[in-house]
Design an enzyme around this catalytic site. Structure first.
Site, PDB file in Angstrom:
ATOM      1  N   THR A 103       0.864  -1.193   0.000  1.00 43.88           N
ATOM      2  CA  THR A 103       0.000   0.000   0.000  1.00 43.88           C
ATOM      3  C   THR A 103       0.891   1.230   0.000  1.00 43.88           C
ATOM      4  O   THR A 103       1.755   1.369   0.865  1.00 43.88           O
ATOM      5  CB  THR A 103      -0.927   0.064   1.234  1.00 43.88           C
ATOM      6  OG1 THR A 103      -0.128  -0.015   2.385  1.00 43.88           O
ATOM      7  CG2 THR A 103      -1.955  -1.025   1.245  1.00 43.88           C
ATOM      8  N   ASP A 131      -9.454  -0.351  -3.816  1.00 44.90           N
ATOM      9  CA  ASP A 131     -10.405   0.771  -3.733  1.00 44.90           C
ATOM     10  C   ASP A 131     -11.074   1.107  -5.071  1.00 44.90           C
ATOM     11  O   ASP A 131     -12.273   1.395  -5.096  1.00 44.90           O
ATOM     12  CB  ASP A 131      -9.798   2.001  -3.047  1.00 44.90           C
ATOM     13  CG  ASP A 131      -8.423   2.386  -3.574  1.00 44.90           C
ATOM     14  OD1 ASP A 131      -7.981   1.814  -4.590  1.00 44.90           O
ATOM     15  OD2 ASP A 131      -7.798   3.275  -2.964  1.00 44.90           O
ATOM     16  N   GLY A 159      -3.701   9.864  -6.429  1.00 44.72           N
ATOM     17  CA  GLY A 159      -3.354   9.051  -7.596  1.00 44.72           C
ATOM     18  C   GLY A 159      -4.629   8.793  -8.390  1.00 44.72           C
ATOM     19  O   GLY A 159      -5.681   9.356  -8.091  1.00 44.72           O
TER      20      GLY A 159
HETATM   21  P1  ADP Z   1      -6.940  10.051  -1.925  1.00 49.26           P
HETATM   22  O1  ADP Z   1      -8.016   9.128  -1.465  1.00 49.26           O
HETATM   23  O2  ADP Z   1      -6.034   9.496  -2.917  1.00 49.26           O
HETATM   24  O3  ADP Z   1      -6.248  10.735  -0.807  1.00 49.26           O
HETATM   25  P2  ADP Z   1      -9.033  11.939  -2.683  1.00 49.26           P
HETATM   26  O4  ADP Z   1     -10.028  11.269  -3.540  1.00 49.26           O
HETATM   27  O5  ADP Z   1      -9.399  12.272  -1.296  1.00 49.26           O
HETATM   28  O6  ADP Z   1      -7.654  11.198  -2.763  1.00 49.26           O
HETATM   29  O7  ADP Z   1      -8.601  13.278  -3.457  1.00 49.26           O
HETATM   30  C1  ADP Z   1      -7.513  14.052  -3.008  1.00 49.26           C
HETATM   31  C2  ADP Z   1      -7.065  14.953  -4.139  1.00 49.26           C
HETATM   32  O8  ADP Z   1      -8.159  15.785  -4.547  1.00 49.26           O
HETATM   33  C3  ADP Z   1      -5.939  15.901  -3.738  1.00 49.26           C
HETATM   34  O9  ADP Z   1      -4.966  15.890  -4.749  1.00 49.26           O
HETATM   35  C4  ADP Z   1      -6.632  17.252  -3.649  1.00 49.26           C
HETATM   36  O10 ADP Z   1      -5.751  18.316  -3.983  1.00 49.26           O
HETATM   37  C5  ADP Z   1      -7.724  17.121  -4.673  1.00 49.26           C
HETATM   38  N1  ADP Z   1      -8.853  18.015  -4.396  1.00 49.26           N
HETATM   39  C6  ADP Z   1      -9.534  18.153  -3.244  1.00 49.26           C
HETATM   40  N2  ADP Z   1     -10.489  19.103  -3.356  1.00 49.26           N
HETATM   41  C7  ADP Z   1     -10.401  19.592  -4.617  1.00 49.26           C
HETATM   42  C8  ADP Z   1     -11.114  20.591  -5.370  1.00 49.26           C
HETATM   43  N3  ADP Z   1     -12.107  21.304  -4.829  1.00 49.26           N
HETATM   44  N4  ADP Z   1     -10.766  20.794  -6.648  1.00 49.26           N
HETATM   45  C9  ADP Z   1      -9.767  20.077  -7.201  1.00 49.26           C
HETATM   46  N5  ADP Z   1      -9.053  19.142  -6.560  1.00 49.26           N
HETATM   47  C10 ADP Z   1      -9.370  18.889  -5.288  1.00 49.26           C
END
Ligand code: ADP
Ligand code: MG
Ligand code: ZN
Length: 340
Positions: A103, A131, A159
């Site tokens: 992971t 996931d 990612g």
């Molecule tokens: P992970 O599960 O991989 O941590 P998420 O699905 O939670 O990822 O998404 C996190 C990503 O989304 C980050 O790169 C963050 O910068 C981006 N992100 C969060 N909010 C926004 C937004 N309003 N607009 C664009 N990108 C966003």
């Protein structure tokens, strides 16, 4: 939320069996947050819990924490003892053997038999899934994909992951390691990806990749005025989105390029799988039309016209709960397989 122990577990278990409504435990294991909830087969989600993942403490501590969370939620929800657990986890894992190979955001996880360890610790049947695949199953069962037998799910987070459902079946290959849709190559001479390869979709549209582009243009390019004004705050995909909405040309160009890369990948998936629906989720999907508009414009030039006419591109409807619904979907599959 219907919380509270009332000592009526058996009648409730019988009622569940008789009305055909099943409730399962859903667990979303992330590098930052460990979340759990009870999800019913009709989609009702209750008894939500979240704790910080004790990632630094290693797999044994994380699995203990998962078992505690499961016991807590099961007790408060008065779940029958046989109610299964579904766990969605990041990274390559084999859902058939229940082994997590690796992971990216959880240190020291190498070939951990998560399913069996958690089944022993929680004394319940456990299913685990990657996931992206779980999210595809969750969308198909509970989200915008309801009623669709053929869909592609794209998880645009830090990612990029994904999942493919064809004729109602998840396509995950010989050892369940497919479908890593984020690492399809959209440009042979493109940017370096987190996986080590060059030109993957993730290297254009992953949250980290969009942020990297933003930092680069803010430090060099003319026309990145609003991004430059972002000044001391770290440049994230969200900051770039805000700058693009204010009309910053450099931010707009970054998102246009990311959207075109997304469209090229969608074209490839449309050619290969002929989906009726492409669902886009994850934090980066908050970009909405800033990303989807160029993707929709680009994708028809990357696939045969006959298949483009019948495909819809939509945003996920499950939002932050995609992981929990996906975990519930594999727990329900486990339950249904046991009943056959
Ligand atoms: P992970 O599960 O991989 O941590 P998420 O699905 O939670 O990822 O998404 C996190 C990503 O989304 C980050 O790169 C963050 O910068 C981006 N992100 C969060 N909010 C926004 C937004 N309003 N607009 C664009 N990108 C966003
Ligand atoms: Mg996530
Ligand atoms: Zn890659």
């Amino acid at each position: 939320m219907g919380d509270g122990m009332d000592g009526q577990r058996e009648p409730e278990a019988n009622a569940e069996a008789s009305n055909g409504r099943q409730r399962v435990l859903a667990v979303d294991l992330g590098g930052t947050n460990l979340r759990a909830a009870v999800v019913a087969s009709d989609g009702e989600l209750t008894h939500r819990r979240a704790v910080s993942t004790p990632s630094e403490a290693g797999p044994t501590a994380v699995i203990e924490q998962m078992a505690l969370l499961i016991a807590d939620v099961a007790a408060v929800a008065a779940l029958p003892s046989g109610a299964p657990v579904g766990v969605t986890a990041p990274g390559p894992l084999n859902p058939r053997t229940g082994v997590v190979h690796f992971t990216p955001n959880l240190p020291d996880w190498r070939d951990v038999p998560l399913r069996d360890l958690l089944a022993a610790a929680s004394n319940r049947p456990v299913a685990i899934g990657n996931d992206g695949n779980c999210a595809a199953l969750g969308e198909a069962r509970f989200g915008v994909g309801k009623g669709f037998d053929d869909l592609v799910y794209l998880a645009l987070g830090t990612g990029v992951g994904g999942g493919v459902i064809c004729r109602g079946q998840l396509i995950d290959g010989a050892h369940g390691l497919g479908a890593e849709l984020g690492h399809v190559v959209v440009a042979l001479d493109g940017p370096r990806c987190s996986c080590g390869a060059v030109g993957c979709l993730e290297a254009f549209v992953g949250g980290w990749a969009i942020a990297r582009e933003g930092r680069l243009v803010a430090s060099t390019a003319d026309g990145a005025a609003i991004l430059k004004e972002a000044g001391d705050q770290p440049i994230t995909a969200g900051v770039i989105a805000a700058a693009a909405r204010e009309g910053d040309p450099a931010a707009t160009a970054i998102l246009l390029r990311a959207g075109r890369a997304l469209g090229a990948a969608m074209g490839a998936f449309v050619n290969i799988f002929n989906p009726a629906l492409i669902v886009v989720g994850g934090g980066v999907a908050a970009l909405g039309e800033l990303l989807l508009h160029p993707a929709r414009a680009a994708f028809p030039s990357h696939c045969f016209p006959a298949s483009t006419e019948h495909v819809e591109i939509v945003l996920s409807s499950l939002g932050d709960d995609t992981g929990l619904y996906g975990a519930a979907a594999i727990a329900l599959d486990l339950h249904e397989a046991a009943g056959r």
